[in-house]
Design a protein around this motif. Structure first.
Motif, mmCIF file in Angstrom:
data_model
loop_
_atom_site.group_PDB
_atom_site.id
_atom_site.type_symbol
_atom_site.label_atom_id
_atom_site.label_comp_id
_atom_site.label_asym_id
_atom_site.label_seq_id
_atom_site.Cartn_x
_atom_site.Cartn_y
_atom_site.Cartn_z
ATOM 1 N N TYR A 31 -0.170 15.244 7.976
ATOM 2 C CA TYR A 31 -0.589 13.855 7.862
ATOM 3 C C TYR A 31 0.323 12.728 7.897
ATOM 4 C CZ TYR A 31 -5.396 15.756 6.759
ATOM 5 O OH TYR A 31 -6.464 16.347 6.974
ATOM 6 N N VAL A 32 0.084 11.523 8.459
ATOM 7 C CA VAL A 32 0.820 10.580 8.295
ATOM 8 C C VAL A 32 0.286 9.940 7.096
ATOM 9 C CG1 VAL A 32 1.136 7.991 9.196
ATOM 10 C CG2 VAL A 32 0.877 9.965 10.843
ATOM 11 N N MET A 33 1.194 9.522 6.137
ATOM 12 C CA MET A 33 1.148 8.922 4.872
ATOM 13 C C MET A 33 1.208 7.300 5.058
ATOM 14 S SD MET A 33 0.080 11.404 3.133
ATOM 15 C CE MET A 33 0.010 10.218 1.582
ATOM 16 N N ALA A 34 0.738 6.622 4.640
ATOM 17 C CA ALA A 34 0.604 5.241 4.371
ATOM 18 C C ALA A 34 0.374 4.563 3.305
ATOM 19 C CB ALA A 34 -0.282 4.663 5.689
ATOM 20 N N TRP A 35 1.013 3.367 3.066
ATOM 21 C CA TRP A 35 0.798 2.730 1.982
ATOM 22 C C TRP A 35 -0.023 1.129 2.539
ATOM 23 C CZ3 TRP A 35 1.007 3.780 -2.979
ATOM 24 C CH2 TRP A 35 1.666 4.760 -3.257
ATOM 25 N N HIS A 36 -0.977 0.892 2.064
ATOM 26 C CA HIS A 36 -1.536 -0.529 2.455
ATOM 27 C C HIS A 36 -1.898 -1.255 1.152
ATOM 28 C CE1 HIS A 36 -3.570 1.175 6.072
ATOM 29 N NE2 HIS A 36 -3.156 2.362 5.651
ATOM 30 N N ASN A 85 8.753 -10.280 -4.356
ATOM 31 C CA ASN A 85 8.507 -11.503 -4.650
ATOM 32 C C ASN A 85 7.002 -11.770 -4.967
ATOM 33 O OD1 ASN A 85 6.952 -12.012 -2.081
ATOM 34 N ND2 ASN A 85 8.886 -11.477 -1.289
ATOM 35 N N PRO A 86 6.678 -12.781 -5.572
ATOM 36 C CA PRO A 86 5.003 -13.141 -6.033
ATOM 37 C C PRO A 86 4.067 -12.615 -4.828
ATOM 38 C CG PRO A 86 6.551 -14.780 -6.949
ATOM 39 C CD PRO A 86 7.361 -14.055 -5.953
ATOM 40 N N GLU A 87 4.608 -13.018 -3.780
ATOM 41 C CA GLU A 87 3.601 -12.758 -2.399
ATOM 42 C C GLU A 87 3.290 -11.337 -2.223
ATOM 43 O OE1 GLU A 87 4.845 -16.529 -2.561
ATOM 44 O OE2 GLU A 87 6.344 -14.915 -2.309
ATOM 45 N N ASP A 88 3.997 -10.621 -2.946
ATOM 46 C CA ASP A 88 3.868 -8.783 -2.755
ATOM 47 C C ASP A 88 2.842 -8.686 -3.875
ATOM 48 O OD1 ASP A 88 7.373 -8.567 -2.545
ATOM 49 O OD2 ASP A 88 5.975 -8.481 -0.982
ATOM 50 N N THR A 89 2.156 -9.383 -4.815
ATOM 51 C CA THR A 89 1.210 -9.144 -5.711
ATOM 52 C C THR A 89 -0.175 -8.766 -5.046
ATOM 53 O OG1 THR A 89 2.024 -10.538 -7.368
ATOM 54 C CG2 THR A 89 -0.127 -10.263 -7.343
ATOM 55 N N ALA A 90 -0.495 -7.679 -5.276
ATOM 56 C CA ALA A 90 -1.527 -6.871 -4.572
ATOM 57 C C ALA A 90 -1.834 -5.563 -5.233
ATOM 58 C CB ALA A 90 -1.466 -6.678 -3.098
ATOM 59 N N VAL A 91 -3.149 -5.028 -4.873
ATOM 60 C CA VAL A 91 -3.511 -3.786 -5.198
ATOM 61 C C VAL A 91 -2.994 -2.750 -4.029
ATOM 62 C CG1 VAL A 91 -5.107 -2.000 -5.836
ATOM 63 C CG2 VAL A 91 -5.457 -4.161 -6.558
ATOM 64 N N TYR A 92 -2.069 -1.816 -4.323
ATOM 65 C CA TYR A 92 -1.539 -0.852 -3.225
ATOM 66 C C TYR A 92 -2.133 0.455 -3.231
ATOM 67 C CZ TYR A 92 2.157 -4.177 -2.673
ATOM 68 O OH TYR A 92 3.005 -5.450 -2.138
ATOM 69 N N TYR A 93 -2.616 0.663 -2.075
ATOM 70 C CA TYR A 93 -3.336 2.042 -1.995
ATOM 71 C C TYR A 93 -2.418 3.051 -1.087
ATOM 72 C CZ TYR A 93 -7.508 -0.796 -3.339
ATOM 73 O OH TYR A 93 -8.263 -1.637 -3.961
ATOM 74 N N CYS A 94 -2.596 4.313 -1.437
ATOM 75 C CA CYS A 94 -2.078 5.328 -0.795
ATOM 76 C C CYS A 94 -3.066 5.860 0.280
ATOM 77 C CB CYS A 94 -1.752 6.453 -1.793
ATOM 78 S SG CYS A 94 -1.026 8.051 -1.038
ATOM 79 N N ASN A 95 -2.732 6.449 1.693
ATOM 80 C CA ASN A 95 -3.593 6.840 2.721
ATOM 81 C C ASN A 95 -2.742 7.919 3.395
ATOM 82 O OD1 ASN A 95 -3.836 5.901 5.732
ATOM 83 N ND2 ASN A 95 -5.695 6.170 4.681
ATOM 84 N N ALA A 96 -3.815 8.759 3.751
ATOM 85 C CA ALA A 96 -3.222 10.049 4.315
ATOM 86 C C ALA A 96 -4.217 10.008 5.552
ATOM 87 C CB ALA A 96 -3.367 11.294 3.549
ATOM 88 N N GLN A 97 -3.721 10.257 7.011
ATOM 89 C CA GLN A 97 -4.361 10.253 8.075
ATOM 90 C C GLN A 97 -4.111 11.184 8.968
ATOM 91 O OE1 GLN A 97 -4.571 6.528 10.331
ATOM 92 N NE2 GLN A 97 -6.286 7.178 11.136
ATOM 93 N N GLY A 99 -5.608 12.679 12.784
ATOM 94 C CA GLY A 99 -6.797 12.657 13.834
ATOM 95 C C GLY A 99 -7.829 11.869 13.036
ATOM 96 N N SER A 100 -9.164 12.364 13.146
ATOM 97 C CA SER A 100 -10.157 11.724 12.510
ATOM 98 C C SER A 100 -10.485 11.736 10.764
ATOM 99 C CB SER A 100 -11.489 12.376 13.179
ATOM 100 O OG SER A 100 -11.607 13.496 12.575
ATOM 101 N N GLN A 101 -9.415 12.741 10.208
ATOM 102 C CA GLN A 101 -9.323 12.716 8.820
ATOM 103 C C GLN A 101 -8.746 11.412 8.298
ATOM 104 O OE1 GLN A 101 -11.125 15.154 7.531
ATOM 105 N NE2 GLN A 101 -11.580 15.540 9.552
ATOM 106 N N ASN A 102 -9.243 10.820 7.277
ATOM 107 C CA ASN A 102 -8.633 9.697 6.586
ATOM 108 C C ASN A 102 -8.949 9.585 5.150
ATOM 109 O OD1 ASN A 102 -7.356 7.241 6.704
ATOM 110 N ND2 ASN A 102 -8.890 6.037 7.533
ATOM 111 N N TYR A 103 -8.071 9.644 4.413
ATOM 112 C CA TYR A 103 -8.394 9.509 2.993
ATOM 113 C C TYR A 103 -7.607 8.555 2.126
ATOM 114 C CZ TYR A 103 -9.150 14.389 4.232
ATOM 115 O OH TYR A 103 -9.749 15.609 4.979
ATOM 116 N N TRP A 104 -8.278 8.121 1.134
ATOM 117 C CA TRP A 104 -7.646 7.136 0.205
ATOM 118 C C TRP A 104 -7.553 7.425 -1.139
ATOM 119 C CZ3 TRP A 104 -5.964 2.605 2.614
ATOM 120 C CH2 TRP A 104 -6.364 2.247 3.637
#
Length: 114
Positions: A31-36, A85-97, A99-104
């Motif tokens: 899986y490709v692992m991503a941070w959103h 920096n303050p502009e990085d303030t957010a909720v961060y999510y881990c994601n695995a993808q 093909g058509s499989q996409n998990y959060w």
């Protein structure tokens, strides 16, 4: 399938923080692992992603400050956040993808004070 993100918190501008994502229930190395991240009232945006072999790419605004990595033996993904920096303030999510499989995973909140 489970993705468990952790490591968020309150930090001061200029400091560092490392987010972790523990994965289970699928063949992690495939899986490709991503941070959103998601700002209040906004859609999620892709911050960084890394292929199973370690090829990474980043959102322009975090290049040179954030570094994504993974440990396929441990089924872990990481986001090292430097010089935040303050502009990085957010909720961060881990994601695995794959093909058509996409998990959060659930989000982990990062708050950067100035």
């Amino acid at each position: 399938v489970q993705l468990q993100a952790s490591g968020g918190g309150l930090v001061q501008a200029g400091q560092s923080l490392r987010l972790s994502c523990a994965a289970s229930g699928f063949t992690f190395s495939d899986y490709v692992m991503a941070w959103h991240r998601q700002f209040p009232g906004k859609q999620r945006e892709l911050v960084a992603h890394i292929s199973g072999r370690g090829a990474a790419d980043y959102l322009h605004s975090v290049k040179g400050r954030f570094f994504v990595s993974r440990d396929n033996a441990l089924n872990m993904a990481y986001l090292q956040m430097n010089n935040v920096n303050p502009e990085d303030t957010a909720v961060y999510y881990c994601n695995a993808q794959y093909g058509s499989q996409n998990y959060w995973g659930q989000g982990t909140k990062v708050t950067v004070s100035s």
